[in-house]
Design an enzyme around this catalytic site. Structure first.
Site, PDB file in Angstrom:
ATOM      1  N   GLU A  73       4.446   2.353  11.573  1.00 52.51           N
ATOM      2  CA  GLU A  73       4.945   3.543  10.862  1.00 52.51           C
ATOM      3  C   GLU A  73       6.469   3.501  10.793  1.00 52.51           C
ATOM      4  O   GLU A  73       7.132   3.053  11.726  1.00 52.51           O
ATOM      5  CB  GLU A  73       4.498   4.814  11.592  1.00 52.51           C
ATOM      6  CG  GLU A  73       3.023   5.091  11.387  1.00 52.51           C
ATOM      7  CD  GLU A  73       2.571   6.372  12.061  1.00 52.51           C
ATOM      8  OE1 GLU A  73       3.420   7.138  12.555  1.00 52.51           O
ATOM      9  OE2 GLU A  73       1.358   6.592  12.111  1.00 52.51           O
ATOM     10  N   ASP A 248       3.531   5.226 -14.541  1.00 52.89           N
ATOM     11  CA  ASP A 248       2.449   4.634 -13.753  1.00 52.89           C
ATOM     12  C   ASP A 248       1.968   3.405 -14.529  1.00 52.89           C
ATOM     13  O   ASP A 248       1.234   3.524 -15.505  1.00 52.89           O
ATOM     14  CB  ASP A 248       1.326   5.668 -13.593  1.00 52.89           C
ATOM     15  CG  ASP A 248       0.136   5.114 -12.827  1.00 52.89           C
ATOM     16  OD1 ASP A 248       0.093   3.904 -12.580  1.00 52.89           O
ATOM     17  OD2 ASP A 248      -0.767   5.922 -12.499  1.00 52.89           O
ATOM     18  N   ARG A 286      -5.659  -5.404  -3.137  1.00 56.89           N
ATOM     19  CA  ARG A 286      -5.779  -3.975  -3.460  1.00 56.89           C
ATOM     20  C   ARG A 286      -4.622  -3.238  -2.794  1.00 56.89           C
ATOM     21  O   ARG A 286      -4.439  -3.324  -1.577  1.00 56.89           O
ATOM     22  CB  ARG A 286      -7.080  -3.387  -2.910  1.00 56.89           C
ATOM     23  CG  ARG A 286      -8.338  -4.062  -3.377  1.00 56.89           C
ATOM     24  CD  ARG A 286      -9.516  -3.139  -3.220  1.00 56.89           C
ATOM     25  NE  ARG A 286      -9.421  -2.107  -4.229  1.00 56.89           N
ATOM     26  CZ  ARG A 286      -9.731  -2.298  -5.514  1.00 56.89           C
ATOM     27  NH1 ARG A 286     -10.170  -3.460  -5.934  1.00 56.89           N
ATOM     28  NH2 ARG A 286      -9.611  -1.311  -6.369  1.00 56.89           N
TER      29      ARG A 286
HETATM   30  N1  PLP Z   1      -3.093   4.980 -11.804  1.00 51.85           N
HETATM   31  C1  PLP Z   1      -3.766   4.427 -12.833  1.00 51.85           C
HETATM   32  C2  PLP Z   1      -3.152   4.454 -14.194  1.00 51.85           C
HETATM   33  C3  PLP Z   1      -5.014   3.856 -12.618  1.00 51.85           C
HETATM   34  O1  PLP Z   1      -5.693   3.326 -13.645  1.00 51.85           O
HETATM   35  C4  PLP Z   1      -5.561   3.867 -11.304  1.00 51.85           C
HETATM   36  C5  PLP Z   1      -6.884   3.292 -11.006  1.00 51.85           C
HETATM   37  O2  PLP Z   1      -7.698   3.027 -11.775  1.00 51.85           O
HETATM   38  C6  PLP Z   1      -4.828   4.460 -10.279  1.00 51.85           C
HETATM   39  C7  PLP Z   1      -3.603   5.007 -10.568  1.00 51.85           C
HETATM   40  C8  PLP Z   1      -5.373   4.558  -8.880  1.00 51.85           C
HETATM   41  O3  PLP Z   1      -5.412   3.329  -8.254  1.00 51.85           O
HETATM   42  P1  PLP Z   1      -6.255   3.120  -6.905  1.00 51.85           P
HETATM   43  O4  PLP Z   1      -7.670   3.034  -7.295  1.00 51.85           O
HETATM   44  O5  PLP Z   1      -5.714   1.867  -6.319  1.00 51.85           O
HETATM   45  O6  PLP Z   1      -5.970   4.321  -6.031  1.00 51.85           O
END
Ligand code: PLP
Length: 479
Positions: A73, A248, A286
């Site tokens: 942490e 994102d 992942r």
């Molecule tokens: N953001 C977007 C645009 C996604 O498509 C996804 C997953 O499909 C995520 C966030 C979340 O990712 P995780 O499944 O690793 O939490």
């Protein structure tokens, strides 16, 4: 052969995996059996799930070490636990590779997943824009120095902020402010969609909505929008209304890393904060990653303890390996092939009469509206699976079948491109998909039931097997 396919070190990887499986077998043989079976299944199916890929044996093996046992942490060089020197090394390497790869001033490699990366980003934005100025107004430096009453006032302010993101049915993600997700409970949310005529983002409409709603956070990025986004325009909109631009890029990070998306289409120079997963088109383990400007870096760096506990040190090590791979020239060829193959898949559908959301693609995914085959997304997804084609159903804009049954199927090219599929193979994939869907009949009694003749499913499986055998997954890897 690419490193990701494993041929470079097939022999070493084979013996490593045989040893690993024999160790697992001694403790819980059913897990060893399922692990073997998973490889057989992945090798034997056409994986077209847009959010999946095949990481290299180097990435996979890096996750199976004693780094998993270490608590760390805190942040690099500043931990709440002793003996974190080696975690510091791998976390610093992951961050360094991410900064260099994406040209970002700062990178944070701790988020366990994409959803965690977005949570870190949201709270970093709230900390920077609301908490820090709030503390200054109260004349204190730390939240623990506030009285109960002042803390309640600040908490109320933190919980009263606005976020605007892309609507779910036009391709946004649940973490972009939707009620079932924590982001929708944290923020007042409003969505922007796409033009009903073109299916594309209408930047003037986004600007008008932003002027009216005045979000603190403007989110760009998607899970199921088959087009590129102009992030320079999104930043202009954010600046005009005083919003922080968060992008994102979970889905298309590989195309950014591989320099397919450059200039206005590269989110990193335009966004204040950029988040991503590391396991989709980026082809790593992942996990999640946050990139930030100098302004937001100090708050992002406090992801732990803000919303995270101990980082997954073994996964951060694997992120460092995957990001090192993504910095190699071969990754650029891979990313370009992902985009070229998506074009070929889209053209393959169009010439066979398919109806595509936005009429095509210019990224890594294609969204096929299956109502022209008389099917729901759920029926189409199941029929394709019966024929060995792994996809997922997805809503289309203003979907008449809702988010569960849906009217669309989302296809992505990152995984099969890793196997070596090219445009010829993706044209054949389109042919096989259309063969299945045009021979599937909906059962009027339910949005889930359908019939697909066995001979069609068997024929498609046989044709897929030819493609798969010619482009093996982890060639030379034998268990
Ligand atoms: N953001 C977007 C645009 C996604 O498509 C996804 C997953 O499909 C995520 C966030 C979340 O990712 P995780 O499944 O690793 O939490």
């Amino acid at each position: 052969m690419t490193a990701a396919q494993g041929a470079d070190y097939a022999e070493t990887a084979s013996s490593a995996y045989r040893d690993i499986l024999s160790v697992i077998e001694q403790v819980e043989p059913r897990v060893a059996a399922a692990t073997r079976q998973e490889l057989t299944d992945q090798r034997g199916s056409l994986k077209l799930i847009a959010s999946e890929n095949y990481a290299s044996p180097a990435v996979l093996l890096t996750m199976g070490t004693w780094f998993s046992d270490k608590y760390a942490e805190g942040t690099i060089g500043h931990r709440f636990y002793a003996a974190c020197q080696n975690v510091d090394t791998v976390e610093a390497l992951a961050a360094e590779h991410a900064r260099e790869l994406f040209g970002a001033p700062y990178a944070y490699a701790q988020p366990h997943s994409g959803i965690d990366a977005n949570l870190v980003a949201y709270w970093a934005i709230l900390a920077t824009r609301v908490e820090t100025p709030g503390l200054a107004e109260f004349g204190v430096k730390h939240v623990n120095d506030l009285s109960e009453a002042d803390w309640e006032l600040l908490r109320a302010k933190l919980g009263n902020q606005r976020l605007m993101g892309m609507s779910l049915d036009t391709g946004g993600h649940l973490t972009h402010g939707f009620r079932p997700n924590i982001s929708g409970k944290m923020f007042h949310q409003r969505s922007y969609g796409t033009s009903p005529e073109t299916g594309l983002i209408d930047y003037d409409a986004v600007a008008a909505a932003a002027r009216e709603f005045k979000p603190l956070v403007l989110v760009a990025g998607y899970s199921a929008y088959p087009r590129r986004v102009n992030f320079a325009k999104m930043r202009e909109i954010a600046d005009e209304v005083g919003a922080t631009l968060m992008v994102d890029m979970a889905h298309f990070a590989g195309l950014v890393a591989g320099k397919v998306f450059t200039g206005d289409e590269d989110p990193v120079p335009h966004a204040h904060v950029t988040t991503t997963t590391t396991h989709k088109s980026l082809r790593g383990p992942r996990g999640g990653l946050v990139l930030a400007t100098e302004e937001y870096a100090p708050a992002v760096d406090k992801g732990c303890p803000m919303v995270l506990g101990g980082p997954l040190s073994h996964v951060m090590a694997a992120k460092a390996v995957a990001l090192a791979e993504a910095r190699r020239p071969e990754f650029r060829s891979y990313a370009q092939a992902v985009a070229d193959n998506a074009q070929a898949l889209a053209e393959g559908f169009l010439k066979r009469g398919g109806n595509l959301v936005t009429g095509g693609t210019d990224n890594h995914l294609v969204l096929l509206d299956v109502t022209s085959f008389g099917l729901t997304g759920r029926q189409a997804e199941s029929a394709l699976l019966d024929a060995g084609i792994v996809t997922n159903r997805n809503a289309v804009p203003a979907d008449p079948n809702g988010a569960w049954y849906t009217s669309g199927i989302r296809f992505g090219t990152p995984a099969l491109t890793t196997r070596g599929f090219g445009v010829k193979e993706f044209d054949k994939v389109a042919d096989l998909v259309v063969e299945v869907l045009s021979n599937t009949s909906a059962d009027g009694s339910s949005k889930a039931k359908y019939t697909l003749p066995d001979n069609i499913a068997d024929g498609v499986k046989a044709s897929s097997a030819e493609l798969l055998d010619a482009n093996p997954l982890y060639p030379g890897l034998t268990l």
